[in-house]
Design a protein around this motif. Structure first.
Motif, PDB file in Angstrom:
ATOM      1  N   ILE A  27       2.002  10.042   0.663  1.00 40.57           N
ATOM      2  CA  ILE A  27       2.544   8.604   0.349  1.00 40.57           C
ATOM      3  C   ILE A  27       3.432   7.831   1.489  1.00 40.57           C
ATOM      4  N   GLU A  77       7.895   3.329   0.340  1.00 38.09           N
ATOM      5  CA  GLU A  77       8.279   3.252  -1.063  1.00 38.09           C
ATOM      6  C   GLU A  77       7.003   2.265  -2.045  1.00 38.09           C
ATOM      7  N   ALA A  78       6.580   0.910  -1.452  1.00 33.31           N
ATOM      8  CA  ALA A  78       6.216   0.695  -2.814  1.00 33.31           C
ATOM      9  C   ALA A  78       5.103   0.510  -2.670  1.00 33.31           C
ATOM     10  N   ASN A  79       4.295   2.120  -2.668  1.00 36.65           N
ATOM     11  CA  ASN A  79       2.974   2.840  -3.015  1.00 36.65           C
ATOM     12  C   ASN A  79       3.411   3.747  -4.152  1.00 36.65           C
ATOM     13  N   ILE A  86       6.424   3.431  -6.331  1.00 40.53           N
ATOM     14  CA  ILE A  86       5.985   1.993  -7.199  1.00 40.53           C
ATOM     15  C   ILE A  86       4.564   2.131  -7.646  1.00 40.53           C
ATOM     16  N   HIS A  87       4.372   1.391  -7.557  1.00 38.59           N
ATOM     17  CA  HIS A  87       2.804   1.328  -7.341  1.00 38.59           C
ATOM     18  C   HIS A  87       2.033   3.428  -7.769  1.00 38.59           C
ATOM     19  N   LEU A  88       2.586   4.229  -7.141  1.00 35.78           N
ATOM     20  CA  LEU A  88       1.582   5.570  -8.246  1.00 35.78           C
ATOM     21  C   LEU A  88       2.098   5.589  -9.305  1.00 35.78           C
ATOM     22  N   ARG A 138       3.609   3.479 -11.238  1.00 32.93           N
ATOM     23  CA  ARG A 138       3.180   2.644 -12.748  1.00 32.93           C
ATOM     24  C   ARG A 138       1.429   2.999 -12.865  1.00 32.93           C
ATOM     25  N   LYS A 139       1.091   4.282 -12.215  1.00 34.19           N
ATOM     26  CA  LYS A 139      -0.709   4.685 -13.440  1.00 34.19           C
ATOM     27  C   LYS A 139      -0.104   5.746 -14.463  1.00 34.19           C
ATOM     28  N   ILE A 143      10.454   0.325 -14.059  1.00 33.47           N
ATOM     29  CA  ILE A 143      10.155   0.455 -13.205  1.00 33.47           C
ATOM     30  C   ILE A 143       8.509  -0.238 -12.975  1.00 33.47           C
TER      31      ILE A 143
END
Lengths: 123, 131
Positions: free
Chosen positions: A48, A51-53, A55-57, A59-60, A121
């Motif tokens: 990745i 950085e936005a990705n 955070i998205h990762l 959140r899983k 987060i």
């Protein structure tokens, strides 16, 4: 958590015994089991860029759980280990007590800051 | 034994210990386990604060730009090695706790296995993180 012998003879000057030992081994074993999820998280993070990705990762549930469980278990395990190191090398009782309390304070503050960041987060 | 004031005043000599004892796979791995444990504690505190401050700063990009610095890369590499070493020698300890491998030859053998596994794990983790 007391061994049968300590129930019979009473605790010595340390006021605790096998409790510390069991927690140290238990957290160690837990972290050994967590190495695979941790490696998966590191492998996923490597691919990745944005950085936005990240955070998205995070959140899983799988990744946030393996990360936070590993971090908190490891700092608790580290605190138990540091207790042994301090007991072994510092002989002045006052200094030992002060350093021990300071280390535990730093550990607790770090854990709380980390948990608040995790909540931040997720939300 | 507590260092009493009288002992310090008399300055009694001590026979040599660390300076003359031959380093062995048992003692070196044991002190390495303790030293890496200490270093990993510091590293974990720093890592958790790095993460917390990154989140609290509204995900400022500085927290990722620092990874371009050589010094930070060196620190990360030593942390990876410390983690692999502590994990390998730690599993060796856990196997002892079950009661397996207490005799001298088993201990020597498992010691060298632990050293090799720490190096292999370091390579795997460095690849996972950087490539």
């Amino acid at each position: 958590m007391k061994s049968d012998l300590s129930k019979a003879k009473g605790l010595g000057s340390a006021k605790s015994g096998v409790h510390h030992w069991i927690h140290q081994r238990f957290t160690a074993l837990f972290m050994v089991c967590l190495t695979l999820p941790l490696f998966m998280l590191l492998w996923k993070l490597n691919s990745i860029s944005l950085e936005a990705n990240i955070i998205h990762l995070l959140r899983k549930p799988f990744y946030i759980l393996s990360y936070s469980l590993f971090a908190i278990t490891s700092i608790y395990h580290g605190m138990l280990g540091m207790k042994v190191i301090i007991e072994d090398y510092i002989h002045c009782e006052t200094l030992k007590l002060i350093i021990m309390l300071l280390l535990q304070l730093i550990t607790i503050i770090t854990i709380v800051a980390f948990i608040i960041a995790i909540i931040y987060i997720i939300i | 034994m507590q260092d009493t004031a009288n002992d310090l005043k008399l300055k009694r000599p001590l026979s040599p210990h660390l300076s003359i004892y031959k380093p062995q796979i048992s003692s070196v791995l044991s002190i390495g386990h303790r030293v890496t444990g200490f270093g990993l504690y510091i590293a974990t505190i720093l890592m958790m604060w790095w993460f917390a401050l990154w989140v609290f700063s509204e995900f400022d990009s500085w927290y990722f730009k620092i990874f371009d610095h050589t010094l930070i890369k060196v620190i990360i590499f030593f942390t990876i090695y410390g983690y692999s070493y502590h994990l390998s020698t730690g599993i060796r300890h856990l196997i002892w706790d079950v009661g397996i491998g207490y005799d001298i030859s088993s201990m020597n053998f498992s010691g060298w296995i632990a050293v090799c596994s720490s190096l292999i794990l370091t390579l795997i983790l460095t690849y996972l993180i950087w490539f």
